[in-house]
Design a protein around this motif. Structure first.
Motif, PDB file in Angstrom:
ATOM      1  N   ALA A   1       0.722  -1.172  -0.272  1.00 19.19           N
ATOM      2  CA  ALA A   1       0.068   0.060  -0.248  1.00 19.19           C
ATOM      3  C   ALA A   1       0.778   1.130   0.023  1.00 19.19           C
ATOM      4  CB  ALA A   1      -0.972   0.020   1.363  1.00 19.19           C
ATOM      5  N   VAL A   2       1.989   1.149   0.779  1.00 21.41           N
ATOM      6  CA  VAL A   2       2.808   2.368   0.652  1.00 21.41           C
ATOM      7  C   VAL A   2       3.607   2.610  -0.539  1.00 21.41           C
ATOM      8  CG1 VAL A   2       4.939   3.114   1.663  1.00 21.41           C
ATOM      9  CG2 VAL A   2       3.273   2.341   3.403  1.00 21.41           C
TER      10      VAL A   2
ATOM     11  N   ALA B   1       2.159   1.665  -3.305  1.00 18.32           N
ATOM     12  CA  ALA B   1       1.209   2.060  -4.229  1.00 18.32           C
ATOM     13  C   ALA B   1       1.058   3.439  -4.076  1.00 18.32           C
ATOM     14  CB  ALA B   1       0.046   1.369  -4.171  1.00 18.32           C
ATOM     15  N   ALA B   2       0.919   3.827  -2.775  1.00 15.54           N
ATOM     16  CA  ALA B   2       0.821   5.299  -2.498  1.00 15.54           C
ATOM     17  C   ALA B   2       1.758   6.076  -2.935  1.00 15.54           C
ATOM     18  CB  ALA B   2       0.369   5.400  -0.726  1.00 15.54           C
ATOM     19  N   GLY B   3       2.913   5.652  -2.756  1.00 20.15           N
ATOM     20  CA  GLY B   3       4.038   6.332  -3.014  1.00 20.15           C
ATOM     21  C   GLY B   3       4.025   6.659  -4.548  1.00 20.15           C
ATOM     22  N   LYS B   4       3.702   5.672  -5.535  1.00 18.45           N
ATOM     23  CA  LYS B   4       3.789   5.961  -6.816  1.00 18.45           C
ATOM     24  C   LYS B   4       2.518   6.949  -7.258  1.00 18.45           C
ATOM     25  CE  LYS B   4       5.996   1.799  -8.476  1.00 18.45           C
ATOM     26  NZ  LYS B   4       5.972   0.589  -9.251  1.00 18.45           N
ATOM     27  N   ILE B   5       1.492   6.804  -6.558  1.00 21.70           N
ATOM     28  CA  ILE B   5       0.558   7.855  -6.823  1.00 21.70           C
ATOM     29  C   ILE B   5       0.606   9.127  -6.420  1.00 21.70           C
ATOM     30  CG2 ILE B   5      -2.122   8.256  -5.994  1.00 21.70           C
ATOM     31  CD1 ILE B   5      -2.622   5.241  -5.657  1.00 21.70           C
ATOM     32  N   ILE B   6       1.298   9.361  -5.257  1.00 22.33           N
ATOM     33  CA  ILE B   6       1.716  10.490  -4.659  1.00 22.33           C
ATOM     34  C   ILE B   6       2.981  11.147  -5.632  1.00 22.33           C
ATOM     35  CG2 ILE B   6       2.720  11.857  -2.931  1.00 22.33           C
ATOM     36  CD1 ILE B   6       1.103   9.981  -1.177  1.00 22.33           C
TER      37      ILE B   6
ATOM     38  N   HIS C   1       6.882   6.438   6.073  1.00 25.24           N
ATOM     39  CA  HIS C   1       6.510   5.170   5.847  1.00 25.24           C
ATOM     40  C   HIS C   1       5.771   4.543   6.831  1.00 25.24           C
ATOM     41  CE1 HIS C   1       6.690   1.331   3.998  1.00 25.24           C
ATOM     42  NE2 HIS C   1       7.480   0.982   4.692  1.00 25.24           N
TER      43      HIS C   1
ATOM     44  N   LEU D   1       2.315   6.181   7.547  1.00 18.90           N
ATOM     45  CA  LEU D   1       1.287   5.864   6.440  1.00 18.90           C
ATOM     46  C   LEU D   1       0.804   4.407   6.940  1.00 18.90           C
ATOM     47  CD1 LEU D   1      -0.188   6.774   4.257  1.00 18.90           C
ATOM     48  CD2 LEU D   1       1.871   5.948   2.669  1.00 18.90           C
TER      49      LEU D   1
ATOM     50  N   ASP E   1      -1.481   4.296   9.808  1.00 16.35           N
ATOM     51  CA  ASP E   1      -2.834   4.819   9.510  1.00 16.35           C
ATOM     52  C   ASP E   1      -3.471   3.781   8.805  1.00 16.35           C
ATOM     53  OD1 ASP E   1      -2.185   7.480  10.762  1.00 16.35           O
ATOM     54  OD2 ASP E   1      -1.831   8.243   8.879  1.00 16.35           O
ATOM     55  N   PHE E   2      -2.848   3.094   7.991  1.00 17.09           N
ATOM     56  CA  PHE E   2      -3.740   1.944   7.069  1.00 17.09           C
ATOM     57  C   PHE E   2      -4.252   0.917   7.865  1.00 17.09           C
ATOM     58  CE2 PHE E   2      -3.730  -1.806   4.651  1.00 17.09           C
ATOM     59  CZ  PHE E   2      -4.391  -1.302   3.620  1.00 17.09           C
TER      60      PHE E   2
END
Length: 170
Positions: free
Chosen positions: A135-136, A138-143, A152, A155, A158-159
């Motif tokens: 998830a991190v 994926a989130a890093g790529k999205i961000i 890290h 995140l 929180d997840f």
């Protein structure tokens, strides 16, 4: 006067022979018959005493035999009781061993179940960590930026809080 009557002459010779025979009889009676009679009576008494003694010994032997038989029967009964007691003790010990084996099996089963639960929890935690790492990423790529270590961890935390513990324990 001599009278002949067949083979025997009745006369003084016959009278002297009769007197001699009576004297010999009395002498023999005193010297021979009496001691022989006493010896015979003594022998008869000794035989009678031996017979009585033998009868007494037989009675004693019969009593000893009965006593021996009673003791033997008692020993047999005692032996049967000992065997019965040993059998009961063996049965009780076998029951104890079975109970101990069952208890040990239950302990092993409980430990195995606890190990399985720990392994499940461990696998669930590993899955959470891997899922969080994905998830991190994926989130890093999205961000579009790389997070540092603190970011890290935040995140991931929180997840996990968002998804919740209950969904992972099932």
């Amino acid at each position: 006067m001599v009278v002949k009557a067949g083979l025997v002459e009745i006369g003084w010779t016959l009278v002297f022979q009769l007197i001699n025979t009576i004297i010999i009889f009395l002498i023999l009676r005193k010297l021979l018959f009496k001691p022989v009679s006493e010896m015979m009576a003594g022998r008869q008494n000794a035989i009678a005493e031996s017979i009585k003694e033998a009868e007494n010994k037989n009675k004693e032997a019969d009593q000893l035999k009965l006593e021996y038989q009673r003791k033997l029967e008692g020993a047999h009964a005692e032996g049967r009781e000992l065997i019965k007691d040993a059998s009961k003790r063996a049965d009780a010990r076998a029951d104890e061993i079975i109970i101990q084996a069952q208890q040990e099996a239950m302990k092993i089963k409980d430990r195995a179940e606890a190990d399985i639960q720990r392994e499940k929890q461990k696998a669930a935690n590993m899955m959470k960590e891997e899922l969080a790492a994905l998830a991190v990423m994926a989130a890093g790529k999205i961000i579009g930026k790389d997070l540092d270590e603190k970011g890290h961890d935040k995140l991931i935390k929180d997840f996990i809080d968002e998804v919740g513990e209950t969904t992972w324990s099932n």
